[in-house]
Scaffold this motif. Structure first.
Motif, PDB file in Angstrom:
ATOM      1  N   SER A 341       0.809  -1.217   0.000  1.00  0.00           N
ATOM      2  CA  SER A 341       0.000   0.000   0.000  1.00  0.00           C
ATOM      3  C   SER A 341       0.846   1.273   0.000  1.00  0.00           C
ATOM      4  N   ASN A 342       2.138   1.162   0.286  1.00  0.00           N
ATOM      5  CA  ASN A 342       2.999   2.350   0.307  1.00  0.00           C
ATOM      6  C   ASN A 342       3.362   2.836  -1.090  1.00  0.00           C
ATOM      7  N   ILE A 343       3.172   2.022  -2.095  1.00  0.00           N
ATOM      8  CA  ILE A 343       3.479   2.396  -3.474  1.00  0.00           C
ATOM      9  C   ILE A 343       2.201   2.898  -4.129  1.00  0.00           C
ATOM     10  N   LYS A 344       2.222   4.156  -4.619  1.00  0.00           N
ATOM     11  CA  LYS A 344       1.008   4.774  -5.155  1.00  0.00           C
ATOM     12  C   LYS A 344       1.263   5.300  -6.564  1.00  0.00           C
ATOM     13  N   ASN A 345       0.230   5.223  -7.394  1.00  0.00           N
ATOM     14  CA  ASN A 345       0.274   5.762  -8.743  1.00  0.00           C
ATOM     15  C   ASN A 345      -0.358   7.153  -8.741  1.00  0.00           C
TER      16      ASN A 345
END
Length: 549
Positions: A341-345
């Motif tokens: 969840s820490n990686i966001k687009n």
């Protein structure tokens, strides 16, 4: 054997067990059958039957209980705090539903065990001894021609080839009774026995050993997938799931033949099910997966891998394997989605905040003199919910207001009648300045299926009036004269649930003139004021904020 109190207790337990095991029978049902009593040192067999078929059985951790899938063997012992032994089994259906049945078995407080050889040659004499507890009881041995009893001991003579079962009944000093049996083989011309394990995982290899009598003969093993033989030894590799019978034929040096058989179960993993998704960095346990073996009953031997999940991407689907033996022939797999969840687009979202300050400034001729710039961004990320993987979002809206204009000339301030012929207060100069900022954050929680907004801001503009008093005729000198006045305009923005509420406050505008003029008639002080606009609040405005879903 039972008192009235004991019978009532057994009846109550049977009713509770029957009621419990039949609740929701349409989802999961189980029955547990077996003897209601057990003697110390004796072994009984318990059988469980679950519906719908095809599930797995997990027995309670009862001392001296040896599970075998849907059945189990219990060896009698003296409980610490009761006259009963509690046994139970949990059945898991192919769809993961679970139900439990249990049973209380009364323990006869009497123990006897026959000790002695298990094989006696023809004409050979051996001694048997009965071990008992509590001591000082009486013994009754089987009535056999080969057996001569003498209290707790007996003498046996091998007479006819075959198997003989000897039983002893023991009565304690307080008249409790129990019994035990002992089997003796009297070998004939040819005998053979096969020893080895009773279970093997698919792909794993075990070894059987045959022992023939008299020695020096030949061993012939019956063909079986996975079985190879070298004389009296036969390695066996699990190839086919299910039960297999290992058979050996032994031929003595004199040409006599005899046979023995041994049953072994080859098992593998049929299926594995577990969580739909987990967050990166999670470590699961084997108990969070439902495993089925074929045949059922060997689930506790399965190994699950991996159980720790760490990824560097936003999401990744990983395969989970359950295995009972080497190689992949007995493996079953399932997939699990791992979410970081820490990686966001980062994406963009369109949103416009109205600038109501301009509407106020139009009243004094300064409309469209403010600039409100809004920046917005949207970050999407995957979230692991109970029912699967969904997309959540975080949005940020930030705006800056800046105004710095003027001076502008607007209407003048009316001079009192007696001074109009001398002076005028025209061309009032107006200066405008102000600023502010707003910050609004929104988030869409996919697991909760809702959008939340928070934040707000304040935008403020100030207006100042200025000017001078001018003489209309040459003979008049303006010794002192100035025009003053100021006001403020405030716009407040705040979020409430899914709306943006905007309220605007107008401080009104009043101009004032004061001064001193010199005429032929003398010096005169002048003063005047004019209210251009009264104080007041604009009606509040509510703007729905966009949905981030």
């Amino acid at each position: 054997m039972y008192s009235l109190k004991t019978k009532l207790l057994l009846l109550a337990l049977i009713i509770v067990i029957f009621h419990t095991s039949n609740i929701h029978a349409w989802e999961c049902g189980i029955t547990l059958n077996g003897p209601d009593t057990i003697k110390v040192g004796h072994t009984i067999t318990l059988n469980a039957s679950g519906v719908p078929e095809g599930g797995s059985y997990s027995w309670f951790n009862t001392p001296n209980l040896v599970p075998h899938g849907s059945s189990a063997e219990l060896k009698g012992f003296v409980p610490s705090f009761s006259d009963y032994i509690r046994v139970g089994v949990t059945y898991t259906t192919p769809k993961g539903k679970r139900c439990t049945a249990e049973k209380w078995i009364y323990v006869c407080m009497c123990y006897v065990k026959i000790n002695g050889p298990e094989e006696v040659g023809v004409g050979e004499v051996v001694d048997l001894h009965a071990e008992s507890d509590p001591p000082d009881g009486t013994f009754v041995w089987s009535s056999l021609t080969e057996l001569v009893p003498n209290g707790s001991s007996a003498q046996f003579t091998g007479q006819v080839p075959g198997r003989v079962t000897i039983e002893v009944a023991y009565t304690t000093p307080d008249e409790k009774t129990c019994s035990d049996t002992h089997e003796i083989t009297v070998p004939g011309i040819c005998s053979v026995s096969v020893s080895g394990p009773s279970e093997v995982a698919i792909g794993d290899t075990v070894r059987f050993a045959a022992s023939g009598n008299p020695e020096g003969g030949l061993y012939r093993w019956s063909p079986l997938p996975g079985l190879s033989s070298v004389g009296s030894s036969a390695p066996f590799t699990g190839k086919v799931q299910g039960y297999a019978t290992v058979e050996v034929v032994y031929t003595t040096p004199d040409g006599d033949s005899c046979t023995d058989r041994h049953v072994i179960t080859a098992f593998g993993v049929a299926s594995i099910n577990g969580p739909v998704c987990v967050n990166s960095g999670s470590t699961l346990t084997r108990d969070q997966f439902t495993i089925m073996t074929n045949p059922v009953g060997f689930e506790y031997l399965a190994i699950v891998s991996p159980l720790t999940f760490i990824i560097s991407s936003q999401s990744e689907e990983l395969a989970i394997t359950a295995s009972c033996g080497p190689g992949t022939a007995d493996d079953a797999t399932t997939s699990i989605m791992v979410i970081n969840s820490n990686i966001k687009n980062v994406k963009s979202v369109s949103f416009e905040i109205p600038n109501f300050l301009n509407d106020v400034l139009k009243k004094i001729g300064l409309g469209d003199k403010t600039e409100l710039s809004v920046q917005e961004s949207l970050k999407e990320f995957k979230e692991c919910c109970e029912s699967g993987v969904f997309t959540s979002a975080d949005a940020t809206f930030s705006g800056d207001l800046s105004v710095n204009a003027g001076p502008f000339e607007i209407i003048g301030i009316p001079i009192p009648q007696k001074f109009k012929k001398w002076v005028a207060a025209d061309l009032v100069h107006v200066n405008l300045s102000g600023g502010g900022s707003i910050s609004i954050e929104g988030s869409y929680k996919a697991c909760e299926e809702c959008t939340n907004w928070s934040g707000g801001g304040d935008l403020t503009a100030g207006v100042k009036l200025g000017g001078t008093v001018k003489a209309k005729v040459p003979e008049v000198i303006v010794l002192k004269g100035e025009i003053t006045g100021s006001t403020s305009i405030n716009e407040k923005l705040e979020t409430e649930l899914t709306n943006l509420n905007i309220s605007t406050n107008w401080g009104g505008l009043t101009g004032a003139v004061s001064g001193t003029v010199q005429t032929k008639l003398g010096n005169w002080g002048i003063s005047a004021s004019a209210t251009y606009f009264d104080k007041g609040n604009f009606l509040p405005v509510t703007i729905p904020l966009p949905s981030l879903k």
